[in-house]
Design a protein around this motif. Structure first.
Motif, PDB file in Angstrom:
ATOM      1  N   UNK A   1       0.836  -1.203   0.000  1.00  0.00           N
ATOM      2  CA  UNK A   1       0.000   0.000   0.000  1.00  0.00           C
ATOM      3  C   UNK A   1       0.872   1.254   0.000  1.00  0.00           C
ATOM      4  N   UNK A   2       0.438   2.256  -0.752  1.00  0.00           N
ATOM      5  CA  UNK A   2       1.103   3.556  -0.714  1.00  0.00           C
ATOM      6  C   UNK A   2       0.809   4.189   0.636  1.00  0.00           C
ATOM      7  N   UNK A   3       1.796   4.787   1.306  1.00  0.00           N
ATOM      8  CA  UNK A   3       1.573   5.384   2.624  1.00  0.00           C
ATOM      9  C   UNK A   3       0.467   6.432   2.604  1.00  0.00           C
ATOM     10  N   UNK A   4      -0.271   6.534   3.730  1.00  0.00           N
ATOM     11  CA  UNK A   4      -1.397   7.469   3.795  1.00  0.00           C
ATOM     12  C   UNK A   4      -0.934   8.914   3.817  1.00  0.00           C
ATOM     13  N   UNK A   5       0.032   9.240   4.654  1.00  0.00           N
ATOM     14  CA  UNK A   5       0.553  10.603   4.762  1.00  0.00           C
ATOM     15  C   UNK A   5       1.999  10.618   4.283  1.00  0.00           C
ATOM     16  N   UNK A   6       2.221  11.289   3.162  1.00  0.00           N
ATOM     17  CA  UNK A   6       3.546  11.331   2.540  1.00  0.00           C
ATOM     18  C   UNK A   6       4.093  12.746   2.651  1.00  0.00           C
ATOM     19  N   UNK A   7       5.221  12.894   3.325  1.00  0.00           N
ATOM     20  CA  UNK A   7       5.860  14.198   3.444  1.00  0.00           C
ATOM     21  C   UNK A   7       6.837  14.437   2.308  1.00  0.00           C
ATOM     22  N   UNK A   8       6.852  15.672   1.810  1.00  0.00           N
ATOM     23  CA  UNK A   8       7.694  16.000   0.663  1.00  0.00           C
ATOM     24  C   UNK A   8       9.097  16.456   1.078  1.00  0.00           C
ATOM     25  N   UNK A   9      10.081  15.909   0.395  1.00  0.00           N
ATOM     26  CA  UNK A   9      11.442  16.433   0.427  1.00  0.00           C
ATOM     27  C   UNK A   9      11.675  17.125  -0.912  1.00  0.00           C
ATOM     28  N   UNK A  10      11.624  18.449  -0.885  1.00  0.00           N
ATOM     29  CA  UNK A  10      11.873  19.242  -2.092  1.00  0.00           C
ATOM     30  C   UNK A  10      13.375  19.491  -2.202  1.00  0.00           C
ATOM     31  N   UNK A  11      14.028  18.801  -3.099  1.00  0.00           N
ATOM     32  CA  UNK A  11      15.473  18.956  -3.230  1.00  0.00           C
ATOM     33  C   UNK A  11      15.841  20.340  -3.753  1.00  0.00           C
ATOM     34  N   UNK A  12      16.980  20.824  -3.301  1.00  0.00           N
ATOM     35  CA  UNK A  12      17.556  22.008  -3.903  1.00  0.00           C
ATOM     36  C   UNK A  12      18.033  21.696  -5.313  1.00  0.00           C
ATOM     37  N   UNK A  13      18.514  22.709  -6.001  1.00  0.00           N
ATOM     38  CA  UNK A  13      18.951  22.541  -7.387  1.00  0.00           C
ATOM     39  C   UNK A  13      20.054  21.483  -7.494  1.00  0.00           C
ATOM     40  N   UNK A  14      19.888  20.590  -8.464  1.00  0.00           N
ATOM     41  CA  UNK A  14      20.823  19.489  -8.681  1.00  0.00           C
ATOM     42  C   UNK A  14      21.823  19.836  -9.778  1.00  0.00           C
ATOM     43  N   UNK A  15      22.910  19.067  -9.893  1.00  0.00           N
ATOM     44  CA  UNK A  15      23.900  19.343 -10.944  1.00  0.00           C
ATOM     45  C   UNK A  15      23.258  19.439 -12.324  1.00  0.00           C
ATOM     46  N   UNK A  16      23.698  20.442 -13.077  1.00  0.00           N
ATOM     47  CA  UNK A  16      23.181  20.671 -14.413  1.00  0.00           C
ATOM     48  C   UNK A  16      22.063  21.678 -14.480  1.00  0.00           C
ATOM     49  N   UNK A  17      21.393  21.950 -13.357  1.00  0.00           N
ATOM     50  CA  UNK A  17      20.303  22.921 -13.363  1.00  0.00           C
ATOM     51  C   UNK A  17      20.854  24.322 -13.092  1.00  0.00           C
ATOM     52  N   UNK A  18      20.127  25.359 -13.501  1.00  0.00           N
ATOM     53  CA  UNK A  18      20.662  26.725 -13.393  1.00  0.00           C
ATOM     54  C   UNK A  18      20.990  27.168 -11.979  1.00  0.00           C
ATOM     55  N   UNK A  19      20.232  26.660 -10.992  1.00  0.00           N
ATOM     56  CA  UNK A  19      20.450  27.114  -9.628  1.00  0.00           C
ATOM     57  C   UNK A  19      21.451  26.317  -8.825  1.00  0.00           C
ATOM     58  N   UNK A  20      22.090  25.315  -9.431  1.00  0.00           N
ATOM     59  CA  UNK A  20      23.021  24.469  -8.679  1.00  0.00           C
ATOM     60  C   UNK A  20      24.212  25.271  -8.185  1.00  0.00           C
ATOM     61  N   UNK A  21      24.517  25.104  -6.899  1.00  0.00           N
ATOM     62  CA  UNK A  21      25.586  25.889  -6.282  1.00  0.00           C
ATOM     63  C   UNK A  21      26.948  25.203  -6.333  1.00  0.00           C
TER      64      UNK A  21
END
Length: 255
Positions: A2-22
């Motif tokens: 079963x898919x979990x009832x309450x799913x919390x989001x981890x919004x990643x920061x900019x990854x390699x290759x994207x404009x905002x990657x540090x």
């Protein structure tokens, strides 16, 4: 599974290759682990990892470096939280998400446009359910697919009803759960739309945006579960870290 009832989001920061990657992927992954630990401590049933910081997004084929980076992040989030973990590769790379799931403990993926066509800020996105179903069968048959109907940040084709779109998604696309959201990130789903989808679907229905401590009880009287991000972040901003007190308060309110 079963898919979990309450799913919390981890919004990643900019990854390699994207404009905002540090330039420091380890820092991005460490922040993700910290969020995942807070989500687990708050009592959530699962966690989902998403390349939220990579905007502007590719429509349906994320770069290989994005998929590789997400694989590292998902492994780290699982090790930190030990929660069931899912992955969403924005904007609509379901095949990439399956690749991540095949190489990690991920148990579910989210696909924004699994079937049909939606008009988005990335242009028209056409679902590729046939390819996704066959790849899943080949590389990770136990992974479940959460699929959006009338996904946020998008407009459906003229004349397509929510009922018909739900029927197509449920009966013909290979989804395991349906996701209903508002117009954008942090916007709540319309209760009437949620009820329409729930009535038209024999699959579990999840909320995909805008669920808060104030509306979660009412929403979960109709929906089977929720994916929660913005409302459990510091100051209610999606790109901020998880607020442990807000996350715990949300779980308590959800009951």
């Amino acid at each position: 599974m079963a898919i979990p009832r309450l799913v919390g989001m981890v919004h990643l920061g900019a990854l390699p290759g994207s404009p905002g990657f540090t330039g420091d992927l380890d820092e991005v992954i460490q922040a993700a682990m910290t969020d995942a630990v807070a989500i687990a401590a708050a009592g959530f049933d699962g966690v989902m990892v998403e390349n939220f910081g990579d905007a502007p997004f590719f429509a349906d084929d994320a770069p290989k470096v994005t998929v590789a980076s997400l694989t590292s992040a998902v492994n780290a989030v699982y090790e930190a939280s030990r929660l069931p973990v899912g992955v969403n590769v924005l904007r609509n790379d379901g095949l990439g998400a399956l690749a991540v799931a095949a190489a990690t403990p991920a148990r579910f993926i989210r696909v924004n446009v699994l079937s049909g066509t939606m008009y988005t800020d990335q242009g028209p996105i056409i679902g590729n359910a046939a390819e996704i179903a066959r790849m899943r069968a080949a590389v990770c048959p136990d992974v479940e697919i959460m699929a959006d109907v009338f996904v946020k940040h998008a407009t459906p084709p003229a004349g397509l009803s929510l009922v018909d779109a739900t029927h197509d998604l449920v009966e013909r696309a290979g989804a395991d759960a349906v996701v209903v959201s508002g117009v954008g990130t942090g916007s709540p789903a319309d209760l009437a739309d949620l009820a329409t989808v729930a009535d038209a679907s024999h699959l579990p229905v999840f909320l995909g945006s805008g669920v808060t401590i104030d509306n979660v009880r009412e929403m979960l009287e109709i929906a089977d579960g929720a994916i929660v991000g913005t409302s459990i972040k510091v100051d209610g901003v999606a790109t901020n870290p998880v607020d442990p007190a807000a996350a715990a308060g949300f779980v308590a309110a959800a009951g």
